[in-house]
Design an enzyme around this catalytic site. Structure first.
Site, short mmCIF file in Angstrom:
data_model
loop_
_atom_site.label_atom_id
_atom_site.label_comp_id
_atom_site.label_asym_id
_atom_site.label_seq_id
_atom_site.Cartn_x
_atom_site.Cartn_y
_atom_site.Cartn_z
N ASP A 203 -7.06 1.56 -12.72
CA ASP A 203 -8.08 0.60 -13.01
C ASP A 203 -8.87 0.34 -12.13
O ASP A 203 -8.71 0.62 -10.90
CB ASP A 203 -7.21 -0.46 -13.77
N ASP A 205 -11.03 -3.05 -11.98
CA ASP A 205 -11.44 -4.56 -11.81
C ASP A 205 -9.80 -5.09 -11.57
O ASP A 205 -9.08 -4.78 -12.22
CB ASP A 205 -11.81 -5.22 -12.86
N LYS A 336 -8.51 4.25 -22.32
CA LYS A 336 -8.12 4.74 -20.82
C LYS A 336 -6.80 5.79 -21.12
O LYS A 336 -6.88 6.50 -20.12
CB LYS A 336 -7.43 3.29 -20.29
N ASP A 359 -3.56 -3.51 -14.01
CA ASP A 359 -3.09 -4.71 -14.01
C ASP A 359 -3.16 -5.64 -15.44
O ASP A 359 -2.47 -6.96 -15.74
CB ASP A 359 -3.97 -5.74 -12.86
N ASN A 362 -4.92 -4.02 -21.28
CA ASN A 362 -5.88 -2.88 -21.81
C ASN A 362 -5.43 -1.52 -20.95
O ASN A 362 -5.86 -0.68 -21.27
CB ASN A 362 -7.41 -2.96 -21.73
#
Length: 421
Positions: A203, A205, A336, A359, A362
């Site tokens: 991921d 962000d 994802k 984290d 999603n």
């Protein structure tokens, strides 16, 4: 079949009842000790069955399991075990070492079925936590075959090789103990070929970078606090991600596209991010990112970090301004996982050899689809559902979960500037 003289072997294969000697030396380490020991053994015509050597704070412990002396060796007079013992003790004393020699038969007992690597991360790693982890392994019926330190900085990382218990059960048991002891534990099956070339997808962000990109945009629209509140709820799994994405992006309508460059300039990599990527690529891994953020940022990260794959949502820009909409396929929770599988297929890597890092809620489908899913400083819901969790602020600590040592990390990072990036 012919038997070799002096030992119960068949054409070089040691039989279970063959006499063997366990030779153990320990003391202050210096160059040439290993060669010296085996030079002494060579004069008695023994065969090496097993070797284990460890050096800790300049002290060596060297164990050699060898066959009994062969007749006619040791000066041509039918050497005895007693002569070999005397020779080894004399050599060890001259070298300033202690020696212990134990008689027995056969090889080491076969390891039990179900072999795993359990990596423990602590900052610090206390004796209490280590005792608890070792006791929990024993309680499951597992045996610790070997312990090896992978790193001492920025965390202490120790790997336990365990046999005799199924990987999934060991993972469940140690996750519970790790949570109680404030350490991180990752358990993977030995057959995962951990060090073979693989694919690592993360991921962006709050994982690859320290920021939430949409909040950086929102700061220019004067609605950062409002967007941050919605983002937090979405990452905790309390809101539908797609609905929250559209609602947040709508607040950006009317921003001048020059804001994109300003946001890129504010993005901060997570400490250890460059080291993680550089090391993985040096070891033959492919690296990609999937983001619920925006291609306007991930494309720049892909170029800057030499990533193999990147996918994200795209902010729509018309007439030099953001419209408050996204275009193309939405990268959400299911997206994802779908992208992980697509990247793996393109890279020619089976899912069992993929690693996913994230984290937020999603990220869960992606973490569960990968061979190893790592929750990085994640929300509680994610940390509980992932294969393992890392709760220190350095992204490169994930390398230790893959069995990569600090020395290998430093070799890959030798050309980097001082500091962690």
């Amino acid at each position: 079949m012919s038997l070799s003289p002096g030992a119960t072997t068949v054409v070089g294969i040691m039989m279970p009842d063959a006499p063997t000697l366990l030779v153990k030396i320990f003391g202050r380490d210096k160059p040439g000790l290993t060669a010296g020991l085996f030079a002494q053994l060579a004069s008695y015509g023994v065969d090496v069955v097993d070797i284990e050597q460890v050096v800790t704070r300049g002290r060596i412990t060297l164990c050699a399991l060898v066959t009994a002396p062969r007749a006619g060796s040791g000066g041509g007079g039918g050497a005895s075990e007693g002569e070999l013992r005397a020779t080894l003790h004399g050599w060890a004393e001259a070298a300033g070492l202690q020696a212990e020699i134990i008689s027995g038969t056969g090889d080491n007992p076969a390891r039990g079925a179900g072999r795993s690597h359990a990596t423990v991360l602590g900052s610090p790693l206390t004796a209490e936590a280590t005792a608890a982890i070792a006791a929990r392994i024993a309680d499951t019926g597992g045996n610790i075959d070997r312990i090896f330190r992978l790193a001492k900085y920025p965390v202490t990382a120790v790997e336990f090789e365990v046999s005799g218990v199924a990987t999934e059960r060991l993972r469940t048991e140690l996750a519970t103990e790790a949570a109680a002891r404030a350490v991180d534990v990752a358990v993977v099956a030995s057959g995962l070929a951990r060090r073979a070339p693989r694919l690592v997808v993360m991921d962006v962000d709050s994982t690859l970078i320290q920021d939430e990109v949409i909040e950086l945009f929102a700061a220019h629209a004067g609605c950062e606090a409002e967007v941050a509140k919605v983002t937090d709820a979405a990452m905790r799994g309390e809101l539908d991600f797609v609905e929250s994405l559209h609602a947040r992006v709508a607040l950006l309508a009317g921003l001048d596209e020059s804001v994109i460059d300003k946001v890129r300039a504010r993005v901060r990599l997570t400490p250890g991010a460059r080291t993680l990527i550089r090391t993985l690529k040096r070891l033959g891994c492919q690296v990609g990112v999937v983001s619920g953020g925006f291609t306007q940022v991930t494309d720049a990260l892909q170029e800057h970090l030499d990533l193999d794959f990147a996918a994200a949502n795209t902010l729509e820009v018309v007439g030099g301004r953001l419209t408050g909409r996204v275009t193309g396929e939405i990268v959400d929770r299911a997206g994802k996982a779908r992208l992980l599988r697509r990247f793996a297929a393109e890279a020619g890597v089976p899912l069992s050899r993929t690693v996913a890092i994230g984290d937020g809620a999603n990220d869960l489908d992606m973490l569960n689809a990968a061979g190893l899913g790592v929750a990085f400083n994640a929300k509680p819901l994610v940390a509980q559902a992932a294969h393992t969790a890392v709760n220190v602020p350095f992204l490169d600590t994930v390398l230790y979960l893959l069995g990569i040592t600090r020395e290998e990390v430093e070799a890959a990072d030798a050309s980097a500037l001082p500091g962690r990036g």
